[in-house]
Design an enzyme around this catalytic site. Structure first.
Site, short mmCIF file in Angstrom:
data_model
loop_
_atom_site.label_atom_id
_atom_site.label_comp_id
_atom_site.label_asym_id
_atom_site.label_seq_id
_atom_site.Cartn_x
_atom_site.Cartn_y
_atom_site.Cartn_z
N TYR A 154 -9.38 -0.05 4.36
CA TYR A 154 -9.57 -1.43 4.81
C TYR A 154 -10.30 -1.52 6.14
CZ TYR A 154 -6.50 -3.24 1.15
OH TYR A 154 -5.96 -3.60 -0.06
N ASP A 156 -0.86 9.09 -8.13
CA ASP A 156 -0.91 8.83 -9.58
C ASP A 156 0.43 9.16 -10.23
OD1 ASP A 156 -1.51 11.47 -8.93
OD2 ASP A 156 -3.09 11.72 -10.43
N ASP A 185 2.06 -3.94 -5.98
CA ASP A 185 1.96 -4.83 -7.15
C ASP A 185 2.77 -4.24 -8.30
OD1 ASP A 185 0.23 -6.67 -5.84
OD2 ASP A 185 -0.92 -6.98 -7.69
N ASP A 193 -1.19 -1.08 -1.22
CA ASP A 193 -1.53 -2.35 -1.87
C ASP A 193 -1.26 -2.24 -3.37
OD1 ASP A 193 -2.68 -4.95 -2.25
OD2 ASP A 193 -4.50 -3.95 -2.95
N LYS A 252 -3.38 11.33 -2.11
CA LYS A 252 -4.20 11.95 -3.15
C LYS A 252 -4.91 13.12 -2.50
CE LYS A 252 -5.93 11.97 -7.30
NZ LYS A 252 -5.16 12.42 -8.46
C1 IPM Z 1 -2.30 -8.11 -0.41
C2 IPM Z 1 -3.67 -8.53 -0.87
C3 IPM Z 1 -4.71 -8.29 0.20
C4 IPM Z 1 -4.78 -6.79 0.41
C5 IPM Z 1 -6.11 -8.87 -0.09
C6 IPM Z 1 -6.06 -10.33 -0.42
C7 IPM Z 1 -7.03 -8.64 1.05
O1 IPM Z 1 -3.98 -7.92 -2.07
O2 IPM Z 1 -1.84 -8.61 0.63
O3 IPM Z 1 -1.65 -7.31 -1.08
O4 IPM Z 1 -5.53 -6.11 -0.29
O5 IPM Z 1 -4.09 -6.32 1.30
MN MN Z 2 -2.32 -6.80 -2.93
#
Ligand code: IPM
Ligand code: MN
Ligand code: NAD
Length: 358
Positions: free
Chosen positions: A140, A224, A252, A248, A191
């Site tokens: 990032y 992974d 999810d 990130d 990784k």
């Molecule tokens: C998160 C989001 C952000 C990230 C994006 C929107 C920049 O996916 O907060 O998880 O990648 O950190």
């Molecule tokens: Mn995210």
């Protein structure tokens, strides 16, 4: 109990952000009314709408103003199909994470009700860990560029930055958290079998820091494989530490274990400084403006914020009320219910009022 009134900057943002943040703020306001918590809110309209209107994303001087005038920031989500470049989201969200040096992205993966996980035969006992995502560098860092853009021989580079100090402070934070919260292990994901330079640094620093915490088991997994084991055996995790991009992605996946993105909370933290709290989910454009988004991720995020501000009691009150709403099946459609965003928020607040009056 929080002694002095804490100042909260509220940035609802885009899409479902304003809808879910409204529920979180009303919940916090109720806690102010029922005693204990003292909070003062100030709203900021930084969003795609504002950006499209006058070109403002994160205004000049905003970081200094936030750091000096506020104890915490509560944000919704940033991202809008009308801003294809995602420039405003990068400026506002990544701008605050980097500019306020919020190096810890703390993302709990905690199942609040057995029925919510898509995994067979897993319970709230099995899904209960936290992810420490490095939040200021890695992939990032915004470094890279194009050569011969738009031609057949185009080259795009995308760099990843790993500083010794940045890697060390997030790993130390993970071990400190484990010790403080009586968690028995920290698992580092990388990784390093392919990323020989950044991965090597993470490996060395992890071993070095782990040696200072002999009471905590230090484990390593390739990222992974971690994706596999998070599904097959999530109970093995206590604390996970990883870089910005892997964190990130893993969170999810972690959100899915908890019932979906509508359930997942997060804090962007620099201990002792103005820190930023936001649900893990984004602006979910297909859901926006319909009053159907799940507000629980945002409401649990506000509970994390209270904990950070020193009011663990109020934080647990919110969590208990969320648990109660889930037990009663008072949910939005993503969790199988039929309530609106506002109604779920209302149920949670009713429960808080009931408990506060006991
Ligand atoms: C998160 C989001 C952000 C990230 C994006 C929107 C920049 O996916 O907060 O998880 O990648 O950190
Ligand atoms: Mn995210
Ligand atoms: P998203 O998290 O917005 O949504 C993905 C899907 O998850 C939605 O379509 C929906 O089905 C579900 N979902 C998310 N939040 C929900 C909620 N509260 N209730 C019920 N269901 C929910 O991810 P995306 O679609 O990949 O991204 C949309 C925009 O949001 C993009 O512009 C992206 O860059 C941005 N984004 C911002 C943040 C942030 O501000 N922290 C985080 C992720 C994505």
């Amino acid at each position: 109990m929080i002694e002095k009134a804490k100042r909260i900057a509220v940035i609802p943002g885009d899409g479902i952000g304003p809808e879910v943040v409204a529920e979180a703020v009303q919940t916090l306001e109720l806690l102010c009314d029922t005693g204990g918590v003292q909070l003062q809110f100030e709203h900021f309209d930084w969003s795609a709408d504002r950006y499209l209107r006058d070109g403002t994303s994160l205004p000049d001087g905003a970081l200094k103003m936030l750091a000096e005038n506020f104890d915490a920031i509560l944000a919704g989500a940033f991202g809008d199909p009308r801003v294809a470049s995602n420039q405003h989201a990068e400026d506002i969200l990544l701008g605050m994470r980097r500019g306020l040096d919020l190096y810890i992205n703390l993302r709990p993966v905690r199942l609040f009700h057995n029925s919510l996980t898509p995994l067979r035969n897993r319970t709230i006992e099995d899904i209960d860990f936290v992810v420490f995502r490095e939040n200021t560098e890695g992939a990032y860092c915004g470094a890279g560029g194009f050569l011969r853009k738009g031609t057949e021989s185009e080259i795009a580079t995308q760099e990843e930055l790993n500083t010794r100090a940045g890697v060390e402070r997030i790993i130390v934070a993970a071990f400190e958290y484990a010790r403080l919260n009586k968690r028995s292990s920290v698992t580092m994901a990388d990784k390093s079998n392919v990323q020989r330079f950044g991965g090597d640094l993470w490996q060395r620093v992890f071993k070095e820091v782990a040696a200072r915490y002999s009471d905590i088991e230090a484990r390593h997994q390739y990222v992974d494989a971690m994706c596999l084991f998070m599904i097959l055996d999530p109970a093995q995790y206590d604390v996970i530490v990883t870089n910005n991009l892997f964190g990130d992605i893993l969170t999810d996946l972690g959100a899915a274990l908890q019932g979906g993105l509508g359930m997942a909370a997060s804090g962007n933290i620099h201990p002792g400084r103005t820190s930023l709290f936001e649900p893990v989910h984004g602006s979910a454009p297909p859901l926006a403006g319909k009053n159907i988004a799940n507000p629980i991720g945002a409401i649990l995020t506000s509970a994390m914020m209270l904990e950070y501000l020193g009011d663990g009691r109020a934080s647990r009150l919110i969590e208990d009320a969320v648990r109660y709403a889930l037990e009663q099946g008072q949910t939005t459609s993503d969790l199988g219910g039929s309530l609106s965003t506002a109604d779920v928020g209302g149920c949670i607040r009713d429960r808080i009022s009931q408990m506060a009056n006991k």
